[in-house]
Design an enzyme around this catalytic site. Sequence first.
Site, PDB file in Angstrom:
ATOM      1  NE  ARG A 199       4.148 -12.803  19.263  1.00 30.75           N
ATOM      2  CZ  ARG A 199       5.375 -13.141  19.665  1.00 30.75           C
ATOM      3  NH1 ARG A 199       5.705 -13.009  20.931  1.00 30.75           N
ATOM      4  NH2 ARG A 199       6.262 -13.603  18.794  1.00 30.75           N
ATOM      5  CG  ASP A 205       4.567 -13.205  26.680  1.00 30.49           C
ATOM      6  OD1 ASP A 205       3.545 -12.692  26.179  1.00 30.49           O
ATOM      7  OD2 ASP A 205       5.704 -13.084  26.180  1.00 30.49           O
ATOM      8  CG  ASP A 223       8.993 -10.252  24.557  1.00 34.52           C
ATOM      9  OD1 ASP A 223       8.411 -10.276  23.465  1.00 34.52           O
ATOM     10  OD2 ASP A 223       9.500 -11.270  25.061  1.00 34.52           O
TER      11      ASP A 223
END
Length: 339
Positions: A235, A186, A182
């Site tokens: 991202r 984050d 992932d």
Amino acid sequence: TSTSTSTTTSTTTTTSTTTTSNQNPPSGAATGYASQNGGTTGGRGGATVRATSGTQIHQALCGRAGSSTPITIEVEGTINHGNTTKVSGESCSTAAGVIELKQISNVTIIGVGSGAVFDQLGIHIRDSRNIIIRNVTIRNVKKSGSPTSNGGDAIGMESGVRNVWVDHTTLLASGGESEGYDGLFDMKDDTQYVTLSYSTLRNSGRGGLVGSSESDRSNGFVTYHHNLYQNIDSRTPLLRGGIGHMYNNHYLDIHESGINSRAGARAKVENNYFKDVHDALGTFYTSEAGYWQVSGNTFDNVTWSTPGSDTNPAGPDVKSTTTVSIPYAYTLDQTTCVP
């Protein structure tokens, strides 16, 4: 996925070194937004212990007098699933298979000696504050396959986190979501006052996000400076709401999109070097706009998508769409020096 055409630009904006204060914070002090909101000092003033396993890290946290007692944990060696178990205590809330920093404060984790490698093992920060992580490598953390850890995030923060400084780290994956990974870095669910500095993020589908959905806009005040993003799909980061400050970063070989400011987010993007990047900056994969203030950036072999209903690239004629006031002191290096 987009079927739009692209154009290529190679634009260099030269700039001299810009100083916004008399001096930067001293060596070893938190920079950027982590220096605000009372500052980030980690375990300063507390005991220093050495750990060579994840279990020993948890034991150090659980052995404190209280959940806010300052501690510096020096880590050496390889930390993995085989040596990371749950430890119980009144000053901690740990779990097996992850380094769990939950409902605690005033902690520094720093790699020493021959180095600290967290192998397939993530660091999870939840409902905690005043945390420093420095000089460590975190690699190949998976959310699917075996073994799994931390939802596939190298470092993940959530639920009322405040004041985290991550510095001189190497965050690595070996592919994207289809390979079981992932994000590398984050933040979600009300995480604020975070700085990522002098770190390498490499070989991942996702560099990191701020906000888990378009409605998760309580995060922000995040600084990214002097980092290398290399061989990343997207991202770098994704911002949903809040403020992000990106300066003196090197973006190299970004395949799909770079800084994705959306859902009302505002990004200040200064003196960064983008090379071999697709859609270096803009609002992507949503119709909910974000904004940016730009200066001093170099775009070297950068391609841009054609604007559409859910695609609003900042280039090829990159201009500011907002203004962002930065409350802390910092010095900009010349963009040509960034690589």
